[in-house]
Design an enzyme around this catalytic site. Structure first.
Site, PDB file in Angstrom:
ATOM      1  N   ARG A 172      32.426  39.714  53.052  1.00  0.00           N
ATOM      2  CA  ARG A 172      32.323  39.049  51.757  1.00  0.00           C
ATOM      3  C   ARG A 172      31.805  37.621  51.888  1.00  0.00           C
ATOM      4  NH1 ARG A 172      36.427  40.505  47.922  1.00  0.00           N
ATOM      5  NH2 ARG A 172      36.940  38.345  47.551  1.00  0.00           N
ATOM      6  N   ARG A 176      24.896  31.206  56.126  1.00  0.00           N
ATOM      7  CA  ARG A 176      23.510  30.847  55.802  1.00  0.00           C
ATOM      8  C   ARG A 176      23.037  29.590  56.539  1.00  0.00           C
ATOM      9  NH1 ARG A 176      26.285  29.106  50.572  1.00  0.00           N
ATOM     10  NH2 ARG A 176      26.178  31.151  49.632  1.00  0.00           N
ATOM     11  N   ARG A 249      49.729  43.611  50.829  1.00  0.00           N
ATOM     12  CA  ARG A 249      50.083  42.275  51.288  1.00  0.00           C
ATOM     13  C   ARG A 249      50.547  41.521  50.055  1.00  0.00           C
ATOM     14  NH1 ARG A 249      52.106  40.088  55.589  1.00  0.00           N
ATOM     15  NH2 ARG A 249      51.282  38.032  56.124  1.00  0.00           N
ATOM     16  N   ARG A 280      46.362  28.329  51.777  1.00  0.00           N
ATOM     17  CA  ARG A 280      45.525  27.372  51.052  1.00  0.00           C
ATOM     18  C   ARG A 280      46.340  26.557  50.060  1.00  0.00           C
ATOM     19  NH1 ARG A 280      41.572  32.202  48.641  1.00  0.00           N
ATOM     20  NH2 ARG A 280      43.268  33.589  48.112  1.00  0.00           N
ATOM     21  N   GLU A 300      49.816  28.528  48.793  1.00  0.00           N
ATOM     22  CA  GLU A 300      49.826  30.004  48.784  1.00  0.00           C
ATOM     23  C   GLU A 300      50.275  30.506  50.159  1.00  0.00           C
ATOM     24  OE1 GLU A 300      46.286  31.607  46.846  1.00  0.00           O
ATOM     25  OE2 GLU A 300      46.278  33.228  48.308  1.00  0.00           O
ATOM     26  N   TYR A 348      40.046  46.533  46.928  1.00  0.00           N
ATOM     27  CA  TYR A 348      39.995  45.074  46.918  1.00  0.00           C
ATOM     28  C   TYR A 348      38.877  44.620  45.965  1.00  0.00           C
ATOM     29  CZ  TYR A 348      39.961  40.638  49.718  1.00  0.00           C
ATOM     30  OH  TYR A 348      40.029  39.353  50.174  1.00  0.00           O
ATOM     31  N   ASP A 350      36.910  42.446  43.028  1.00  0.00           N
ATOM     32  CA  ASP A 350      36.861  41.183  42.290  1.00  0.00           C
ATOM     33  C   ASP A 350      36.866  41.490  40.792  1.00  0.00           C
ATOM     34  OD1 ASP A 350      36.920  39.153  44.188  1.00  0.00           O
ATOM     35  OD2 ASP A 350      34.807  39.433  44.695  1.00  0.00           O
TER      36      ASP A 350
HETATM   37  P1  FAD Z   1      45.846  43.305  37.576  1.00  0.00           P
HETATM   38  O1  FAD Z   1      45.251  42.021  37.147  1.00  0.00           O
HETATM   39  O2  FAD Z   1      46.743  43.307  38.765  1.00  0.00           O
HETATM   40  O3  FAD Z   1      46.642  43.904  36.323  1.00  0.00           O
HETATM   41  C1  FAD Z   1      47.514  45.008  36.422  1.00  0.00           C
HETATM   42  C2  FAD Z   1      48.616  44.828  35.391  1.00  0.00           C
HETATM   43  O4  FAD Z   1      49.395  46.033  35.361  1.00  0.00           O
HETATM   44  C3  FAD Z   1      49.583  43.697  35.732  1.00  0.00           C
HETATM   45  O5  FAD Z   1      49.715  42.831  34.633  1.00  0.00           O
HETATM   46  C4  FAD Z   1      50.905  44.418  36.038  1.00  0.00           C
HETATM   47  O6  FAD Z   1      52.036  43.682  35.640  1.00  0.00           O
HETATM   48  C5  FAD Z   1      50.746  45.684  35.214  1.00  0.00           C
HETATM   49  N1  FAD Z   1      51.558  46.805  35.728  1.00  0.00           N
HETATM   50  C6  FAD Z   1      51.544  47.316  36.978  1.00  0.00           C
HETATM   51  N2  FAD Z   1      52.415  48.332  37.072  1.00  0.00           N
HETATM   52  C7  FAD Z   1      52.989  48.467  35.859  1.00  0.00           C
HETATM   53  C8  FAD Z   1      53.993  49.325  35.343  1.00  0.00           C
HETATM   54  N3  FAD Z   1      54.594  50.248  36.105  1.00  0.00           N
HETATM   55  N4  FAD Z   1      54.354  49.188  34.046  1.00  0.00           N
HETATM   56  C9  FAD Z   1      53.790  48.248  33.262  1.00  0.00           C
HETATM   57  N5  FAD Z   1      52.833  47.386  33.716  1.00  0.00           N
HETATM   58  C10 FAD Z   1      52.441  47.508  34.986  1.00  0.00           C
HETATM   59  N6  FAD Z   1      38.712  38.109  41.699  1.00  0.00           N
HETATM   60  C11 FAD Z   1      37.604  37.366  41.482  1.00  0.00           C
HETATM   61  O7  FAD Z   1      36.621  37.867  40.907  1.00  0.00           O
HETATM   62  N7  FAD Z   1      37.550  36.055  41.874  1.00  0.00           N
HETATM   63  C12 FAD Z   1      38.584  35.433  42.491  1.00  0.00           C
HETATM   64  O8  FAD Z   1      38.494  34.242  42.824  1.00  0.00           O
HETATM   65  C13 FAD Z   1      39.765  36.203  42.735  1.00  0.00           C
HETATM   66  N8  FAD Z   1      40.813  35.635  43.353  1.00  0.00           N
HETATM   67  C14 FAD Z   1      41.934  36.370  43.564  1.00  0.00           C
HETATM   68  C15 FAD Z   1      43.000  35.741  44.203  1.00  0.00           C
HETATM   69  C16 FAD Z   1      44.167  36.451  44.419  1.00  0.00           C
HETATM   70  C17 FAD Z   1      45.322  35.764  45.107  1.00  0.00           C
HETATM   71  C18 FAD Z   1      44.257  37.825  44.025  1.00  0.00           C
HETATM   72  C19 FAD Z   1      45.517  38.614  44.283  1.00  0.00           C
HETATM   73  C20 FAD Z   1      43.193  38.456  43.400  1.00  0.00           C
HETATM   74  C21 FAD Z   1      42.011  37.733  43.167  1.00  0.00           C
HETATM   75  N9  FAD Z   1      40.920  38.309  42.509  1.00  0.00           N
HETATM   76  C22 FAD Z   1      39.790  37.561  42.305  1.00  0.00           C
HETATM   77  C23 FAD Z   1      40.956  39.712  42.051  1.00  0.00           C
HETATM   78  C24 FAD Z   1      41.400  39.862  40.589  1.00  0.00           C
HETATM   79  O9  FAD Z   1      42.709  39.389  40.448  1.00  0.00           O
HETATM   80  C25 FAD Z   1      41.336  41.344  40.234  1.00  0.00           C
HETATM   81  O10 FAD Z   1      40.040  41.851  40.394  1.00  0.00           O
HETATM   82  C26 FAD Z   1      41.761  41.658  38.805  1.00  0.00           C
HETATM   83  O11 FAD Z   1      42.880  40.930  38.401  1.00  0.00           O
HETATM   84  C27 FAD Z   1      42.094  43.132  38.732  1.00  0.00           C
HETATM   85  O12 FAD Z   1      42.440  43.522  37.415  1.00  0.00           O
HETATM   86  P2  FAD Z   1      43.349  44.802  37.232  1.00  0.00           P
HETATM   87  O13 FAD Z   1      43.460  45.006  35.756  1.00  0.00           O
HETATM   88  O14 FAD Z   1      42.859  45.911  38.059  1.00  0.00           O
HETATM   89  O15 FAD Z   1      44.759  44.415  37.878  1.00  0.00           O
HETATM   90  N1  UDP Z   2      38.585  34.078  55.711  1.00  0.00           N
HETATM   91  C1  UDP Z   2      38.694  33.346  56.863  1.00  0.00           C
HETATM   92  N2  UDP Z   2      38.731  31.970  56.782  1.00  0.00           N
HETATM   93  C2  UDP Z   2      38.659  31.328  55.600  1.00  0.00           C
HETATM   94  C3  UDP Z   2      38.533  32.084  54.418  1.00  0.00           C
HETATM   95  C4  UDP Z   2      38.502  33.460  54.509  1.00  0.00           C
HETATM   96  O1  UDP Z   2      38.785  33.899  57.939  1.00  0.00           O
HETATM   97  O2  UDP Z   2      38.712  30.074  55.581  1.00  0.00           O
HETATM   98  C5  UDP Z   2      38.584  35.569  55.827  1.00  0.00           C
HETATM   99  C6  UDP Z   2      39.997  36.149  55.670  1.00  0.00           C
HETATM  100  O3  UDP Z   2      40.098  37.273  56.520  1.00  0.00           O
HETATM  101  C7  UDP Z   2      40.015  36.583  54.222  1.00  0.00           C
HETATM  102  C8  UDP Z   2      38.571  37.045  54.023  1.00  0.00           C
HETATM  103  O4  UDP Z   2      37.791  36.145  54.824  1.00  0.00           O
HETATM  104  O5  UDP Z   2      40.954  37.611  53.986  1.00  0.00           O
HETATM  105  C9  UDP Z   2      38.090  37.023  52.587  1.00  0.00           C
HETATM  106  O6  UDP Z   2      38.209  35.710  52.091  1.00  0.00           O
HETATM  107  P1  UDP Z   2      38.266  35.378  50.569  1.00  0.00           P
HETATM  108  O7  UDP Z   2      38.315  33.899  50.411  1.00  0.00           O
HETATM  109  O8  UDP Z   2      37.169  36.116  49.881  1.00  0.00           O
HETATM  110  O9  UDP Z   2      39.666  36.030  50.188  1.00  0.00           O
HETATM  111  P2  UDP Z   2      40.525  36.117  48.848  1.00  0.00           P
HETATM  112  O10 UDP Z   2      40.160  34.950  47.969  1.00  0.00           O
HETATM  113  O11 UDP Z   2      40.219  37.443  48.247  1.00  0.00           O
HETATM  114  O12 UDP Z   2      41.916  36.004  49.362  1.00  0.00           O
END
Ligand code: FAD
Ligand code: UDP
Length: 368
Positions: A172, A176, A249, A280, A300, A348, A350
Site C-alpha cells: 500500500r 518514489r 487486531r 502513532r 494509538e 482490509y 479503505d
Molecule cells: P465499519 O465502519 O466498521 O462499520 C460497521 C458498523 O457495524 C459499526 O458501526 C459496528 O458498530 C456495527 N456492527 C457490527 N456488528 C454489529 C452487530 N452485531 N449489531 C449491530 N451493529 C453492528 N480508510 C481510509 O480510506 N482511509 C483511512 O485513513 C483509514 N484509516 C483507518 C484507520 C483505522 C484505525 C481503521 C481501523 C480503519 C481505517 N480505514 C481507513 C478503513 C475504514 O475505517 C473502513 O474502510 C470503513 O470504516 C469500513 O466501513 P464498514 O461499513 O465496512 O465498517
Molecule cells: N508501515 C510501516 N511503517 C510506517 C507506516 C506503515 O512499516 O511508518 C507498514 C505497517 O506494516 C502497516 C502498513 O505499512 O500495517 C500499512 O500502513 P498504513 O499506514 O496504510 O496502515 P493503516 O493506516 O491502515 O493502519
C-alpha cells in the site's frame, strides 16, 4: 408481515451507502448499530471545537471518479494531503519513502544517487519473489529503511514477526524517487469539511435508526422486521463461529486535551521504534487546519483482540483467509441476506473501496 424492505446491521459506510441507494428507489430501511452513534469507524466526536477521529485517523483518498463524485454530493472536502512523519528514536523522517527520506537517511541528493544506494541496500533481496512482508520490504527498500521505518512498527502494529505477515500489507505504501511526501498516489484526497458525521447522517436521512442495538441480542425479532438483511458485522459471529474464530487486531485509543495550540506540527506522527508502546500520535486539528487555542491528541496502541474488544483489522494471513472462504460459502447460501463491508468480507478495505462495493452491491440487488 415484514415492516421494512431492508434491515441494515451496521451504520458504517457500507450500511449507510446501501441504505441511501435503497431509499432512493423508495425502499424502507431500518438501520441498527450496537454503538451509540452512526457512522462506524468514520465517526467523529467534537472536543474543544475540534473534530476528533474517534476510531483513528481517517483520510479520504481515491482514484475512483464515480466514488469521489458520489461523496461530494453530500460533503465538501478540504485540501488536506496526508504527509506523516516517522520518529525513530528521536530521528525524524518523511513518509512515504521518497527523496526526502533518502536524503535524511543517507544524504543522497539526486534520484540516481538514491537508486544506487537502494540497490546496495537491497543486496540479495533485489531479485527475489517476496513470500512475506519482511522479504517484500527488503526487496522494495533495503535494510536501513526496513530496520528504521518498517520492521519494528509493523511488528508492534500486528503483534507478530514480519516474516509471518503477507506482503500485500506493505504494498500500500508508495515508494518514489521524487521529493513528494504525499502518503497516497490517488487522484483525489481530503477530509470532509466539518468531519465525517455529516456524510453518514445525510446518507441515512429517511431511515429508521436504532442505536445501542446488537443484532445478536435479538436476532429472531429483528430478522422478522425486514424482507432482506444487509449484514456488515463480523462474518464468523453471524455463523456462531461454527468453523472456529477469525483473528483480528485491536487498538486502544488514548485521547488528551493539551493546553497548547500546536503539539506536534503535523496530523500524524508514526513512532517506528519497538520501545514506544504506541504506533502513532494523531493531532486532530491539523486534519482541518484548525486554529483553536487548545489541541487534542490521540495515541494509538495496537492490542491483541479478543471478543470483548473492537475488531479493527482483519489479519489476512493464509489460515484466516481460508477460514473466511469457508464462511463466505455459507454466506453465499444464506437466503435474503447480503454481506458486505470490512468485517463481513473480512478484508482490509479503505473507505473508497467500501463505498464502491456498497454502490455495486446496491445496483446488483436493487435492479434485479
Ligand atoms: P465499519 O465502519 O466498521 O462499520 C460497521 C458498523 O457495524 C459499526 O458501526 C459496528 O458498530 C456495527 N456492527 C457490527 N456488528 C454489529 C452487530 N452485531 N449489531 C449491530 N451493529 C453492528 N480508510 C481510509 O480510506 N482511509 C483511512 O485513513 C483509514 N484509516 C483507518 C484507520 C483505522 C484505525 C481503521 C481501523 C480503519 C481505517 N480505514 C481507513 C478503513 C475504514 O475505517 C473502513 O474502510 C470503513 O470504516 C469500513 O466501513 P464498514 O461499513 O465496512 O465498517
Ligand atoms: N508501515 C510501516 N511503517 C510506517 C507506516 C506503515 O512499516 O511508518 C507498514 C505497517 O506494516 C502497516 C502498513 O505499512 O500495517 C500499512 O500502513 P498504513 O499506514 O496504510 O496502515 P493503516 O493506516 O491502515 O493502519
Amino acid at each position: 408481515m415484514k415492516q421494512y424492505d431492508f434491515l441494515i446491521v451496521g451504520s458504517g459506510l457500507f450500511g449507510a451507502v446501501f441504505a441511501y441507494k435503497a431509499m432512493q428507489q423508495g425502499k424502507s430501511c431500518l438501520v441498527i448499530d450496537k454503538r451509540n452513534h452512526v457512522g462506524g469507524n468514520t465517526y467523529c466526536d467534537k472536543v474543544e471545537d475540534i473534530n476528533i477521529h474517534t476510531y483513528g485517523a481517517h483520510i479520504f483518498h481515491t482514484s475512483d471518479a464515480e466514488v469521489w463524485k458520489f461523496v461530494n454530493q453530500f460533503v465538501k472536502f478540504n485540501h488536506f494531503v496526508n504527509s506523516p512523519i516517522a520518529n525513530y528514536k528521536g530521528e525524524l523522517y518523511n513518509l512515504p519513502f521518497n527523496m526526502n527520506t533518502f536524503y535524511q537517511l543517507w544524504k543522497v541528493k539526486t534520484p540516481k544517487e538514491a537508486e544506487d544506494k537502494i540497490k546496495e541496500q537491497q543486496g540479495q533481496y533485489a531479485d527475489i519473489d517476496p513470500k512475506n512482508l519482511e522479504e517484500q520490504a527488503l526487496k522494495l527498500a533495503g535494510k536501513d529503511i526496513y530496520q528504521k521505518l518498517i520492521k519494528e512498527y509493523t511488528e508492534k502494529q500486528w503483534g507478530c514477526n514480519a516474516k509471518d505477515l503477507p506482503a500485500f500489507i506493505i504494498k500500500r505504501l508508495p515508494f518514489r524517487f521524487t521529493f513528494d511526501n504525499n502518503y497516497f498516489n490517488d487522484t483525489y484526497q481530503g477530509i470532509p469539511i466539518g468531519g465525517y458525521n455529516p456524510l453518514t447522517e445525510k446518507l441515512l436521512k429517511g431511515a429508521d435508526i436504532l442505536l445501542n442495538t446488537d443484532f445478536f441480542a435479538n436476532r429472531d425479532e429483528l430478522k422478522n422486521k425486514a424482507k432482506t438483511i444487509v449484514y456488515t458485522g463480523m462474518l464468523d459471529t453471524y455463523f456462531d463461529y461454527c468453523y472456529g474464530n477469525l483473528e483480528y487486531r485491536s487498538l486502544k485509543f488514548e485521547t488528551e486535551t493539551l493546553d497548547t495550540d500546536n503539539f506536534q506540527g503535523n496530523a500524524v506522527i508514526n513512532y517506528t521504534d519497538a520501545e514506544t508502546p504506541f504506533t502513532r500520535i494523531i493531532e486532530h486539528k491539523h486534519f482541518e487546519f484548525g486554529s483553536q487555542p487548545r489541541t487534542v491528541i490521540t495515541k494509538e496502541y495496537p492490542q491483541k483482540w479478543d471478543k470483548t474488544k473492537e475488531a479493527y483489522y482483519p489479519i489476512n494471513n493464509e489460515k484466516n483467509d481460508s477460514l473466511a472462504e469457508k464462511y463466505k460459502d455459507l454466506a453465499g447460501k444464506e437466503k435474503n441476506v447480503i454481506f458486505g463491508g470490512r468485517l463481513a468480507d473480512y478484508k482490509y478495505y479503505d473507505m473508497d473501496k467500501v463505498i464502491r462495493l456498497a454502490l455495486d452491491t446496491a445496483n446488483k440487488y436493487l435492479n434485479k
